[in-house]
Design an enzyme around this catalytic site. Structure first.
Site, PDB file in Angstrom:
ATOM      1  N   ASN A 139       0.947 -10.095  81.398  1.00  0.00           N
ATOM      2  CA  ASN A 139       1.208 -11.074  81.765  1.00  0.00           C
ATOM      3  C   ASN A 139       0.892 -12.194  81.014  1.00  0.00           C
ATOM      4  O   ASN A 139       1.392 -13.356  80.790  1.00  0.00           O
ATOM      5  CB  ASN A 139       0.573 -11.465  83.351  1.00  0.00           C
ATOM      6  CG  ASN A 139      -0.632 -11.199  83.336  1.00  0.00           C
ATOM      7  OD1 ASN A 139      -1.130  -9.965  83.209  1.00  0.00           O
ATOM      8  ND2 ASN A 139      -1.599 -12.085  83.745  1.00  0.00           N
ATOM      9  N   GLN A 167       6.157  -8.363  85.386  1.00  0.00           N
ATOM     10  CA  GLN A 167       6.614  -9.385  84.499  1.00  0.00           C
ATOM     11  C   GLN A 167       7.864  -8.794  83.510  1.00  0.00           C
ATOM     12  O   GLN A 167       8.549  -9.715  82.862  1.00  0.00           O
ATOM     13  CB  GLN A 167       5.525  -9.551  83.187  1.00  0.00           C
ATOM     14  CG  GLN A 167       4.316 -10.175  83.707  1.00  0.00           C
ATOM     15  CD  GLN A 167       4.380 -11.708  84.378  1.00  0.00           C
ATOM     16  OE1 GLN A 167       5.272 -12.246  83.978  1.00  0.00           O
ATOM     17  NE2 GLN A 167       3.620 -12.297  85.029  1.00  0.00           N
ATOM     18  N   SER A 187       7.542  -7.627  91.783  1.00  0.00           N
ATOM     19  CA  SER A 187       7.345  -8.788  92.478  1.00  0.00           C
ATOM     20  C   SER A 187       8.372  -9.759  92.282  1.00  0.00           C
ATOM     21  O   SER A 187       9.196  -9.841  91.336  1.00  0.00           O
ATOM     22  CB  SER A 187       6.099  -9.489  91.805  1.00  0.00           C
ATOM     23  OG  SER A 187       5.837 -10.733  92.136  1.00  0.00           O
ATOM     24  N   HIS A 189       8.882 -13.032  93.003  1.00  0.00           N
ATOM     25  CA  HIS A 189       8.937 -14.411  92.417  1.00  0.00           C
ATOM     26  C   HIS A 189       8.775 -14.609  90.947  1.00  0.00           C
ATOM     27  O   HIS A 189       8.658 -15.541  90.097  1.00  0.00           O
ATOM     28  CB  HIS A 189       7.683 -15.218  93.051  1.00  0.00           C
ATOM     29  CG  HIS A 189       6.257 -14.831  92.710  1.00  0.00           C
ATOM     30  ND1 HIS A 189       5.691 -15.820  91.727  1.00  0.00           N
ATOM     31  CD2 HIS A 189       5.602 -13.996  93.216  1.00  0.00           C
ATOM     32  CE1 HIS A 189       4.400 -15.279  91.627  1.00  0.00           C
ATOM     33  NE2 HIS A 189       4.398 -14.154  92.290  1.00  0.00           N
ATOM     34  N   THR A 225       6.342  -6.393 110.740  1.00  0.00           N
ATOM     35  CA  THR A 225       7.907  -6.982 110.731  1.00  0.00           C
ATOM     36  C   THR A 225       8.375  -7.262 109.249  1.00  0.00           C
ATOM     37  O   THR A 225       7.696  -8.003 108.490  1.00  0.00           O
ATOM     38  CB  THR A 225       7.794  -8.065 111.604  1.00  0.00           C
ATOM     39  OG1 THR A 225       7.563  -7.734 113.000  1.00  0.00           O
ATOM     40  CG2 THR A 225       9.662  -8.493 111.463  1.00  0.00           C
ATOM     41  N   CYS A 308     -10.338 -19.401  85.776  1.00  0.00           N
ATOM     42  CA  CYS A 308     -11.187 -20.283  86.433  1.00  0.00           C
ATOM     43  C   CYS A 308     -11.875 -19.752  87.690  1.00  0.00           C
ATOM     44  O   CYS A 308     -11.255 -19.503  88.599  1.00  0.00           O
ATOM     45  CB  CYS A 308     -10.546 -21.616  86.511  1.00  0.00           C
ATOM     46  SG  CYS A 308     -11.732 -22.949  87.286  1.00  0.00           S
TER      47      CYS A 308
END
Length: 378
Positions: A139, A167, A187, A189, A225, A308
């Site tokens: 990524n 990715q 994934s 998104h 669900t 971070c």
């Protein structure tokens, strides 16, 4: 304020209009895919249509696709479900690195590629089958791993191979049979679908202990669900992934222009095969956080190669694993292009980054000149 130039597609892709429209349609009515009435069965049909589309994207059968809440849950399901010793690459996503139990770590070389000989020796030393997790494409750097070769090594020792491929869809072709993987994470998104939806490919005949127990959803492999709207959006995104543009040439033009402005630029993983949309780079003396803040003020969204945590910026474990010095790792930023990126976006980035770079150089020269003047006066 929304950035005018979004170049952080590896973090999340803007949702594609057709995906959004399909989800809105689902959300217009009640949708519980476990209900036996007409509305429930309509929802079930849409879930299964999405499952078939996602399976087709990776060359799998629909029954081999398990829906989850995202890639993190899919990875956790793998790590929890096999009962085998964990072996992971040094460049895995935190959802693998942090969740693996006492993992054996596979080293990578300076190009970010796993050491297959080291993997072979490790598995021989374990003395039994192991679960090996090697991401298909990183990524941060975009480096594509030799997953098919690794699968042969892993299977030679009786183990299972899992690959986090979050990715990869829409950027490189994926065929689970050709890769030889037993398990694969996807994934939504990351391919222009919604957040909150993921999938796990589980090779036919392989059984995992469920991570989430409850009702009989997903053939009792994952209780809860189904998020029908997100799953439908995921399916549409999978159908559209084949239409995503090849961004290798655009990325190459961008890197060449950046190198022209700053010949000392370091592009991490540049000597390995990479995803065509991803570039991780930096220059000496320009910290990533400085570049990110300055670019954000100029309306450009990119990411850092640093993590971070609790207010402290730490160098990327991926870059450190590649042998990059800590100071250099703290200078790395990631630019990731996507389906809506235009040449004008690249112009905006290059021109803005060049301004930031030159300002930093000028400030550094002034500081050095002042220090030299002070030494002379002493």
């Amino acid at each position: 304020m929304r950035p005018s130039t979004y170049l952080d597609y590896n973090a999340t892709q803007p949702i594609k209009p057709a995906v959004r429209d399909a989800m809105i349609d689902v959300l217009a009515g009640p949708t519980n895919a476990s209900s036996v009435h007409r509305l429930g069965q309509r929802a079930r049909g849409r879930v299964e249509q999405a499952r078939a589309g996602i399976a087709a994207l990776i060359g799998a059968r629909p029954g081999e696709i398990l829906f989850t809440s995202g890639a993190t849950e899919a990875n956790a399901t793998v790590l929890h479900g096999t009962g085998l010793r964990h072996v992971v690459s040094a460049i895995e996503h935190p959802s693998i690195r942090a969740a693996a139990t006492d993992p054996i770590v596979i080293a990578v070389d300076s190009d970010g590629l796993i050491d297959l000989d080291s993997l072979d020796r490790m598995l021989a030393g374990i003395g039994g089958p192991a679960l090996v997790s090697i991401m298909l494409a990183n990524n941060e750097t975009g480096v594509i791993q030799p997953v098919a070769q690794a699968a042969r090594v892993v299977h030679g020792h009786g183990g299972l191979l899992h690959s986090d491929a979050a990715q990869a869809p829409g950027r490189i072709p994926i065929d689970v049979a050709a890769l030889g993987v037993d398990l694969m994470t996807l994934s939504a998104h990351k391919m222009g679908g919604p957040q909150g939806a993921g999938a796990l490919y589980i090779r036919d005949g392989l059984t995992l202990a469920p991570l989430l127990r409850g009702g009989g959803q997903e053939k009792r492999r994952r209780g809860g669900t189904e998020n029908v709207a997100a799953i439908v959006g995921f399916g549409v995104a999978a159908d559209l992934a084949a239409d995503d543009p090849d961004l290798t040439a655009m990325r190459g033009t961008m890197e060449a222009r950046l190198a022209q402005a700053a010949p000392e630029i370091a592009i991490h993983g540049a000597l390995a095969a990479r995803l065509g949309n991803t570039s991780c780079f930096g220059v000496p003396g320009l910290p990533a956080e400085t570049a990110l803040i300055a670019l954000d003020l100029m309306g450009i969204a990119v990411s850092s190669g640093a993590a971070c945590s609790s207010g402290a910026v730490e160098p990327s474990p991926v870059l450190l694993a590649m042998g990059v010095a800590q100071a250099t790792a703290r200078e790395a930023i990631r630019v990731s292009l996507g389906w809506a990126t235009t040449p004008a976006d690249i112009d905006h980035l290059v021109e803005s980054w060049t301004i930031v770079y030159r300002r930093t150089q000028a400030a550094s020269s002034k500081t050095k000149a002042a220090a030299s003047k002070q030494e002379l006066s002493i």
